[in-house]
Design a protein around this motif. Structure first.
Motif, PDB file in Angstrom:
ATOM      1  N   ILE B 119     -20.463 -64.083  22.348  1.00 31.35           N
ATOM      2  CA  ILE B 119     -20.966 -64.712  21.104  1.00 31.35           C
ATOM      3  C   ILE B 119     -19.962 -64.465  20.022  1.00 31.35           C
ATOM      4  CG2 ILE B 119     -22.658 -64.834  19.458  1.00 31.35           C
ATOM      5  CD1 ILE B 119     -23.796 -65.573  22.181  1.00 31.35           C
ATOM      6  N   CYS B 120     -19.500 -63.088  19.797  1.00 29.65           N
ATOM      7  CA  CYS B 120     -18.878 -62.862  18.548  1.00 29.65           C
ATOM      8  C   CYS B 120     -17.395 -62.245  18.764  1.00 29.65           C
ATOM      9  CB  CYS B 120     -19.490 -61.945  17.668  1.00 29.65           C
ATOM     10  SG  CYS B 120     -19.700 -60.178  18.358  1.00 29.65           S
ATOM     11  N   ASN B 129     -30.155 -48.342  30.358  1.00 28.21           N
ATOM     12  CA  ASN B 129     -31.182 -48.467  30.011  1.00 28.21           C
ATOM     13  C   ASN B 129     -32.118 -47.417  30.758  1.00 28.21           C
ATOM     14  OD1 ASN B 129     -33.902 -49.556  29.620  1.00 28.21           O
ATOM     15  ND2 ASN B 129     -33.228 -51.616  30.226  1.00 28.21           N
ATOM     16  N   PRO B 130     -32.624 -46.367  29.927  1.00 30.36           N
ATOM     17  CA  PRO B 130     -33.686 -45.218  30.387  1.00 30.36           C
ATOM     18  C   PRO B 130     -34.737 -45.533  31.306  1.00 30.36           C
ATOM     19  CG  PRO B 130     -33.650 -45.213  28.241  1.00 30.36           C
ATOM     20  CD  PRO B 130     -32.783 -46.660  28.574  1.00 30.36           C
ATOM     21  N   ASP B 131     -35.341 -46.701  31.091  1.00 30.40           N
ATOM     22  CA  ASP B 131     -36.728 -46.967  31.734  1.00 30.40           C
ATOM     23  C   ASP B 131     -36.594 -47.314  33.056  1.00 30.40           C
ATOM     24  OD1 ASP B 131     -37.543 -46.948  29.004  1.00 30.40           O
ATOM     25  OD2 ASP B 131     -37.468 -49.166  28.756  1.00 30.40           O
ATOM     26  N   PHE B 154     -23.743 -54.564  25.637  1.00 31.59           N
ATOM     27  CA  PHE B 154     -24.303 -54.607  24.375  1.00 31.59           C
ATOM     28  C   PHE B 154     -23.266 -54.608  23.419  1.00 31.59           C
ATOM     29  CE2 PHE B 154     -26.212 -52.721  20.739  1.00 31.59           C
ATOM     30  CZ  PHE B 154     -27.221 -53.704  20.728  1.00 31.59           C
ATOM     31  N   GLY B 156     -22.463 -54.437  19.744  1.00 35.52           N
ATOM     32  CA  GLY B 156     -22.920 -53.660  18.683  1.00 35.52           C
ATOM     33  C   GLY B 156     -22.912 -54.553  17.281  1.00 35.52           C
ATOM     34  N   VAL B 157     -22.265 -55.579  17.255  1.00 38.38           N
ATOM     35  CA  VAL B 157     -22.033 -56.483  16.190  1.00 38.38           C
ATOM     36  C   VAL B 157     -23.122 -57.636  15.981  1.00 38.38           C
ATOM     37  CG1 VAL B 157     -20.436 -58.003  14.844  1.00 38.38           C
ATOM     38  CG2 VAL B 157     -19.710 -56.111  16.150  1.00 38.38           C
ATOM     39  N   CYS B 158     -23.308 -58.506  17.228  1.00 40.19           N
ATOM     40  CA  CYS B 158     -24.133 -59.429  17.019  1.00 40.19           C
ATOM     41  C   CYS B 158     -25.599 -59.130  17.587  1.00 40.19           C
ATOM     42  CB  CYS B 158     -23.673 -60.589  17.499  1.00 40.19           C
ATOM     43  SG  CYS B 158     -23.055 -60.598  19.147  1.00 40.19           S
ATOM     44  N   ARG B 159     -25.525 -57.859  18.471  1.00 40.96           N
ATOM     45  CA  ARG B 159     -26.494 -57.331  19.215  1.00 40.96           C
ATOM     46  C   ARG B 159     -26.883 -58.294  20.469  1.00 40.96           C
ATOM     47  NH1 ARG B 159     -28.229 -52.899  16.033  1.00 40.96           N
ATOM     48  NH2 ARG B 159     -26.826 -53.064  14.188  1.00 40.96           N
ATOM     49  N   TRP B 160     -25.842 -58.957  20.992  1.00 37.80           N
ATOM     50  CA  TRP B 160     -26.212 -59.697  22.089  1.00 37.80           C
ATOM     51  C   TRP B 160     -26.170 -58.795  23.410  1.00 37.80           C
ATOM     52  CZ3 TRP B 160     -23.031 -59.868  26.807  1.00 37.80           C
ATOM     53  CH2 TRP B 160     -23.476 -60.740  27.577  1.00 37.80           C
ATOM     54  N   GLU B 164     -29.815 -60.621  28.385  1.00 36.15           N
ATOM     55  CA  GLU B 164     -30.280 -62.226  28.186  1.00 36.15           C
ATOM     56  C   GLU B 164     -29.726 -63.179  29.215  1.00 36.15           C
ATOM     57  OE1 GLU B 164     -29.016 -62.947  24.088  1.00 36.15           O
ATOM     58  OE2 GLU B 164     -29.696 -61.094  23.661  1.00 36.15           O
ATOM     59  N   THR B 273     -28.193 -72.435  16.743  1.00 42.01           N
ATOM     60  CA  THR B 273     -27.931 -70.935  17.427  1.00 42.01           C
ATOM     61  C   THR B 273     -27.680 -71.125  18.721  1.00 42.01           C
ATOM     62  OG1 THR B 273     -30.063 -70.401  17.286  1.00 42.01           O
ATOM     63  CG2 THR B 273     -28.631 -69.649  15.534  1.00 42.01           C
ATOM     64  N   GLN B 280     -16.287 -69.902  21.090  1.00 43.17           N
ATOM     65  CA  GLN B 280     -16.966 -69.586  22.079  1.00 43.17           C
ATOM     66  C   GLN B 280     -16.835 -70.122  23.253  1.00 43.17           C
ATOM     67  OE1 GLN B 280     -20.850 -69.743  20.814  1.00 43.17           O
ATOM     68  NE2 GLN B 280     -20.890 -67.814  19.562  1.00 43.17           N
TER      69      GLN B 280
END
Lengths: 175, 534
Positions: B119-120, B129-131, B154, B156-160, B164, B273, B280
Motif C-alpha cells: 500500500i505505502c 500473533n499470540p492468539d 505488518f 507500521g505506517v498505513c497499518r496494512w 488482509e 480506497t 502500487q
C-alpha cells in the motif's frame, strides 16, 4: 484562557507535575497517563476523557468550542500531536505530530499517522488510517486482542516508570 | 515557477563536451600549472556560458557537493564525467550483502525477510500473533488456512496487515522462501520460466562473450545484445542468422482476460480506497491489479554501492567500503576537499531581493579546504571587456547579469587546520579580535579574513528584472606540498628563525623549478542572487 481550572480525575490517573492542564477537565476512572509537558486546554468548553488514555509529551488537546470535547477510552496521543475536533471515540492513535483539526469527529480504532492532518470538517469512520505525506486514507482491520493487551501493557509500564522520574500532580479524585 | 533562491554553482569543464568544441578552459588533464596561469592571463578567459547562463539547462553546472576532483587530471569532475562501477549489492533493510552471482537469480530483490508494503511501500515488520499457537510445519497450504499460521507482516505506517490478503507464515525467518511457493504458482512467473527455458539453448550457444561483472548494466542487456538487438556488434549478421534458429514459442499459460470484470468493478466502485494507485501497480509489475486486495507484499529491491572513475584518466575517484554496514569510503576525492568553497552572505541590514539598478554590496566567503594558504584571483567576463577588449561589446550589452564589481579581485585565504574549530570558539569570546581586523582591511574590499576563510565584498548592479546570476572565474594557486617534499620538507616552518637559510633555499628552488613550486588552478562558477525586483 479560562481562569478557572477545575480538574477531576479518577484515582488511578497518573498526571506528571509539568503537565499543563487548564480549564474544566474530567478524566475518567481508569489508568490514564499524562506525560510531562503535555497540554490539555479546555478554553471555551470542558474536556472529558474516558479511561486508559495516554497523552505524551508536547501533545496539545484543545477545546475551542463551548460544547464539551469528549474523548473515549484507550486513545494514544503521541509526542507533539495537536488535537481539536468535536469528539474522539475509542482506541484511536494520533501519532507524533499528527493534527486533528477543525470540527472533525473521530470514530473508533482510527489512526492519524505521523505528521498527517485531518480535513477541517471530517467525519472519520471507524478503522480509518491516515498515513503518508499525502495524508492518504485507508481502512484497517479491527483491532485484535493482542493490540488491546499491548496498549494495556504500555499503560502499565508508564504507570510504573513515570513516577520514578517525575513528580506527580496531586489531583482531587472525586469522580 | 518558484522564485529563484541564491546559489553558487560550479562549472565542470566536462572533457567530453567542451574539448570537442575546442573551447575548453583546461581539460587537457596533466597540463603544467605554470602554463595554466600564463595562458589564463594571456588569452581572454573562456566564458563557458555564452551570452546567457541557463542554470536550469546547463548540465555542467553543479553545486559543490555533487562534484569530484581528479587528482591526476587536476580537474573538477561532475557526475557525467565519471564512470560508475558496481562494488556490491546489498539489501537496504537487512544490510545483507548479496553475492553478485545470486543477484540475478534472486531477481534483484532481498531473498530473506525484507518486504515492502504493497500500500505505502514502507518496510514491513514480522509480527507474531499470540492468539494462535505456533504449529509444527507440515501443511504447505498457506493460503487456504490463513488463520492457522502464527506470523504475519505488518506495516507500521498505513497499518496494512498481510492477514488482509491471507498471507501468514509458519516461522518468522526466511519469509521470502515461504512466499516463493505462492509466487511460483502464479501464471506470469510460470510463463516467464517457460520463456527462459525456451531461449536457454540459444543463450548458452552464445555465451563466450562475458562482460566484466563490474560493468553497470542491465542484468539482461548482455543477453539481449546476443540476440542481435545491439547493432554495434561486429558479427551482427551471424546473430541474425542464429536468431532464426530459435523455434517458435507458444504460450503455455493462458490467463482468461478479466477486463470486463475489472471494468464492472470499477464502474460499481463506491470509494477510491479499494482501487490501487499507479505507484502500487508499478510495484507489482507482473499483474498490476486494480484491486488493492490483490496487492501482495514485494521483496525489497537491492541497492548497489558504486565506485566512480575519472573517465579521462581512469583513476578511481570514489570507492566505498564493500561492506553494506560500513559507511566509510576507501577513496573519496570530492571537490569539497580540493577547491575553495564559495558561500554568500548579506551585509548586515541588507536584504534580498535585489533591486534593479540599485548597487548592492554583498559578501562572498571563500573557505579553503587545503592545508596550504591559497591566493585567489577572481574575474568576471565583463570586467575583462571593459579593459579594452571590445570584440563582442554588443553581445556584452545583452548579457543578463548586469554589472558586477569585485572590490577585491586578489586576496589570500589561510590554510585549513584541524584546530580551527577550537580557535573559533576562543575568538567568539573576544569581540575586539573580531572587529579590528575587519575594519582595517575594509578598504581593500576584504570584509573579513580569519582562519581558513576570507570574505570579500562585491558590488552588483542588476540591469534587468528576473533572476540575477553572473559567472565568476576563480583562479587559485598554492605552494604544493608534494613539491616541497621533493625540494626539502621543512620549507614551511623556516619563516622566522632562520630567515637567511630558508630564503636562500627558496630562491634556489625557485630557480630550479619555478613552475612546479606553485600550483595554479582555475574554474568557473555561476553565482545566483535570486530575484531582482524593480
Amino acid at each position: 484562557m479560562s481562569s478557572r481550572t477545575k480538574i477531576k480525575a479518577g484515582p488511578k490517573t497518573v498526571v506528571c507535575q509539568e503537565a499543563d492542564l487548564r480549564g474544566e477537565i474530567t478524566i475518567g476512572n481508569g489508568r490514564t497517563v499524562l506525560h510531562p509537558r503535555c497540554r490539555v486546554v479546555a478554553e471555551a468548553g470542558p474536556i472529558v476523557f474516558g479511561a486508559n488514555n495516554i497523552i505524551e509529551e508536547n501533545a496539545v488537546i484543545f477545546n475551542k468550542n463551548t460544547a464539551p470535547l469528549v474523548i473515549g477510552d484507550d486513545n494514544v496521543f503521541e509526542v507533539g500531536c495537536y488535537v481539536e475536533g468535536l469528539g474522539i471515540g475509542n482506541r484511536n492513535v494520533i501519532e507524533a505530530r499528527g493534527r486533528l483539526i477543525g470540527t472533525t469527529t473521530v470514530g473508533n480504532n482510527c489512526v492519524i499517522g505521523s505528521a498527517c492532518t485531518t480535513d477541517l470538517h471530517e467525519k472519520m469512520e471507524d478503522n480509518t488510517v491516515i498515513y503518508g505525506s499525502d495524508c492518504s486514507r485507508r481502512t484497517q482491520e479491527e483491532r485484535n486482542a493482542a493490540q488491546a493487551s499491548l496498549h494495556l501493557r504500555h499503560l502499565e509500564y508508564l504507570r510504573e516508570m513515570l513516577p520514578k522520574y517525575n513528580h506527580l500532580k496531586q489531583l482531587p479524585t472525586d469522580v | 515557477m518558484q522564485p529563484a533562491t541564491p546559489f553558487v554553482y560550479y562549472h565542470c569543464a566536462c572533457p567530453d563536451f567542451f574539448q570537442t568544441s575546442g573551447r575548453s578552459v583546461d581539460a587537457s588533464g596533466s597540463r603544467d600549472a605554470a602554463n595554466d596561469s600564463s595562458s589564463a592571463s594571456d588569452r581572454q578567459p573562456y566564458v563557458p556560458f555564452g551570452t546567457s547562463i541557463a542554470t536550469d539547462t546547463d548540465f555542467s553546472l553543479f553545486p559543490l557537493s555533487r562534484l569530484y576532483f581528479c587528482e591526476d587530471c587536476h580537474q573538477i569532475r561532475c557526475p557525467s564525467c565519471v564512470q560508475d562501477e558496481v562494488i556490491s549489492y546489498y539489501c537496504p533493510n537487512c544490510l545483507f550483502e548479496v553475492p553478485t552471482a545470486s543477484v540475478k537469480s534472486e531477481k534483484n530483490r532481498c531473498a530473506r525477510n525484507c518486504f515492502q508494503c504493497p500500500i505505502c511501500q514502507n518496510t514491513l515488520s514480522v509480527v507474531a500473533n499470540p492468539d494462535i499457537p505456533p504449529k509444527e510445519p507440515g501443511s504447505p497450504e498457506d493460503e487456504t488456512k490463513p488463520s492457522v499460521n502464527p506470523y504475519h507482516l505488518f506495516c507500521g505506517v498505513c497499518r496494512w496487515d498481510s492477514q488482509e490478503v491471507g498471507i501468514t507464515f509458519e516461522k518468522p525467518t526466511s519469509l521470502a522462501m515461504q512466499l516463493q511457493k505462492s509466487e511460483d504458482a502464479s501464471p506470469d512467473i510460470k510463463e516467464f520460466d517457460h520463456l527462459k527455458e525456451h531461449f536457454e539453448k540459444f543463450l548458452r550457444y552464445n555465451t563466450p562473450q562475458s562482460l566484466p561483472t563490474s560493468f553497470l548494466s542491465l542484468s539482461s542487456s548482455g543477453s539481449f545484445s546476443k540476440m542481435g538487438y545491439n547493432t554495434s556488434m561486429q558479427n551482427r549478421k551471424g546473430n541474425v542468422a542464429r536468431m532464426d534458429d530459435v523455434g517458435e514459442y507458444k504460450a503455455s499459460e493462458h490467463i482468461p482476460h478479466g477486463d470486463m470484470d475489472v471494468m464492472d468493478n470499477l464502474i460499481n466502485i463506491q470509494e477510491d480506497t479499494t482501487v490501487s494507485n499507479l505507484e502500487q501497480r508499478f510495484n507489482q509489475v507482473y499483474d498490476q491489479p486494480y484491486d488493492t486486495n490483490q496487492l501482495k507484499p514485494q521483496r525489497i529491491h537491492l541497492r548497489i554501492k558504486r565506485s566512480k572513475r575519472c573517465r579521462t584518466c581512469r583513476h578511481i575517484l570514489i570507492k566505498p567500503e564493500q561492506k553494506a554496514q560500513a559507511t566509510r569510503f576507501k577513496i573519496k576525492l570530492v571537490a569539497m576537499n580540493y577547491i575553495p568553497n564559495i558561500t554568500m552572505q548579506m551585509l548586515p541590514r541588507k536584504t534580498l531581493p535585489l533591486r534593479q539598478n540599485v548597487p548592492t554590496q554583498l559578501i562572498l566567503k571563500f573557505t579553503n579546504p587545503l592545508y596550504e594558504e591559497i591566493s585567489v584571483t577572481l574575474a568576471t567576463p565583463q570586467q575583462h571587456q571593459t579593459k579594452g577588449d571590445q570584440v563582442d561589446a554588443p553581445e556584452d550589452l545583452r548579457k543578463p547579469w548586469g554589472r558586477v564589481t569585485l572590490l577585491s579581485p586578489h586576496f589570500t585565504v589561510g590554510a585549513y587546520n584541524e584546530t580551527i574549530e577550537y580557535d573559533d570558539e576562543l575568538l567568539y569570546g573576544k569581540p575586539s579580535a573580531l572587529s579590528t581586523p575587519a575594519a582595517a582591511t575594509w578598504e581593500n574590499g576584504v570584509y573579513e579574513k580569519r582562519n581558513n576563510y576570507t570574505s570579500i565584498l562585491i558590488e552588483v548592479v542588476p540591469d534587468y528584472e528576473g533572476d540575477f546570476k553572473f559567472p565568476l572565474l576563480v583562479n587559485y594557486s598554492y605552494k604544493s606540498d608534494e613539491d616541497q617534499l621533493d625540494t626539502g620538507g621543512y620549507e614551511d616552518e623556516d619563516g622566522d628563525d632562520d630567515d637567511d637559510e630558508g630564503g636562500q633555499k627558496r630562491s634556489q628552488t625557485l630557480e630550479r623549478q619555478p613552475e612546479e613550486r606553485t600550483k595554479t588552478y582555475s574554474f568557473w562558477c555561476v553565482v545566483g542572487l535570486g530575484e531582482v525586483v524593480q
